[in-house]
Design a protein around this motif. Structure first.
Motif, short mmCIF file in Angstrom:
data_model
loop_
_atom_site.label_atom_id
_atom_site.label_comp_id
_atom_site.label_asym_id
_atom_site.label_seq_id
_atom_site.Cartn_x
_atom_site.Cartn_y
_atom_site.Cartn_z
N TYR A 271 35.87 24.73 43.51
CA TYR A 271 34.77 25.58 43.02
C TYR A 271 35.28 26.48 41.90
O TYR A 271 34.64 26.62 40.85
N LYS A 272 36.44 27.10 42.11
CA LYS A 272 37.04 27.96 41.09
C LYS A 272 37.34 27.19 39.81
O LYS A 272 37.08 27.65 38.70
N GLU A 275 34.13 26.61 37.92
CA GLU A 275 33.57 27.83 37.34
C GLU A 275 34.39 28.32 36.15
O GLU A 275 33.83 28.83 35.18
N ARG A 278 34.88 26.35 31.35
CA ARG A 278 33.59 26.34 30.62
C ARG A 278 33.86 26.47 29.12
O ARG A 278 34.88 26.98 28.70
#
Length: 278
Positions: A271-272, A275, A278
């Motif tokens: 998940y990290k 996120e 980007r």
């Protein structure tokens, strides 16, 4: 000159693959007084015996397929012996074989008269997906301490090669069939996801080398129990497509059978990763 007996036997397996094992053309392959034998089922006689056997198999298996291209045949005047491989799904949803303690191998002996099967004895483990845990424990006689030693040897070798402490190819440590998983967003990161073969694992290492530059990889501890091992550590990697560094703790779950890695699950903070990139 074609062997009509062989053609009859091949038709038997072909009809099963096509889902025609309860059709009239299937039953016409057999003599009226055919004798069949199957482990745990025992003996059956005639069409009634064939139908009873088919009903029993349906209770065990939802899907069955024979790998016809890889069959071996031994023939003489009235006998055809088949050594083959089968795969499928049990009625509990388990795929077989798993190629660690179930392998899908079987041998069947056919006796024919006037090109019809008059005797069919099949020799196979009816525990298709190797769910018979207690008998497996008794038959698989390698002591737990020996399995632990074997697993530790392979895991140590894996990381010795990875850290450059010894020469070798990581891919050589994997079995042909592997339960591999590195969870993550596959749409963004080409190296994540599930893989099932040694070739797919090799492709992983190639994708990883193109996309990641390791800045730190440290192991805190390794625990081994029988065929299973757990590795805990932390890493920092530069994700090249994003030109950003990513740090995470990780857990690796491995299983080693016959000195080959058959399971490799790498768990990190996916998940990290998703996120931050980007």
């Amino acid at each position: 000159m074609e062997n009509k007996n062989l053609i009859t036997v091949q038709s038997y397996y072909k009809f099963i693959n096509e889902g025609c094992a309860n059709s009239e053309k299937y039953y016409q392959l057999f003599s009226d007084d055919v004798e069949i034998f199957y482990p745990k089922f025992g003996f059956g006689k005639g069409r009634e015996g064939l139908q009873k056997f088919g009903q029993k198999i349906i209770q065990l298996i939802d899907y069955l397929e024979f790998d016809l291209e890889k069959f071996n045949y031994i023939e003489n005047k009235e006998f055809v012996i088949v050594e083959g491989h089968e795969k499928g799904i049990t009625n509990t949803g388990i795929k077989f074989p798993n190629n660690t303690d179930s392998f899908g191998k079987f041998c069947s002996v056919f006796q024919l008269e006037n090109n019809k099967i008059k005797r069919m004895h099949c020799y196979v483990d009816p525990d298709f997906a190797s769910q018979d845990i207690e008998r497996l424990r008794i038959l698989n006689t390698l002591p737990i301490e020996d399995k632990t030693s074997q697993t530790k040897k392979i895991v140590d070798e894996f990381y010795d090669i990875q850290f450059g402490r010894r020469k070798g190819n990581l891919i050589d440590l994997f079995a042909d069939k592997v339960d591999w998983d590195l969870p993550g967003n596959k749409n963004k990161f080409s190296w994540v996801g599930k893989r099932e073969t040694k070739e797919e694992v090799q492709a992983f290492f190639y994708e990883l080398s193109k996309n990641i530059e390791s800045e730190k990889f440290e192991i805190d501890f390794i625990t081994v129990n029988g065929e299973n091992a757990t590795v805990v550590g932390s890493l920092v990697s530069k994700i090249l497509p994003y030109n950003k560094s990513f740090s995470t703790t990780f857990v690796v779950i491995l299983k080693v059978v016959d000195e080959k890695i058959v399971k490799y699950h790498f768990l990190e903070d996916s998940y990290k990763l998703n996120e931050e990139m980007r």
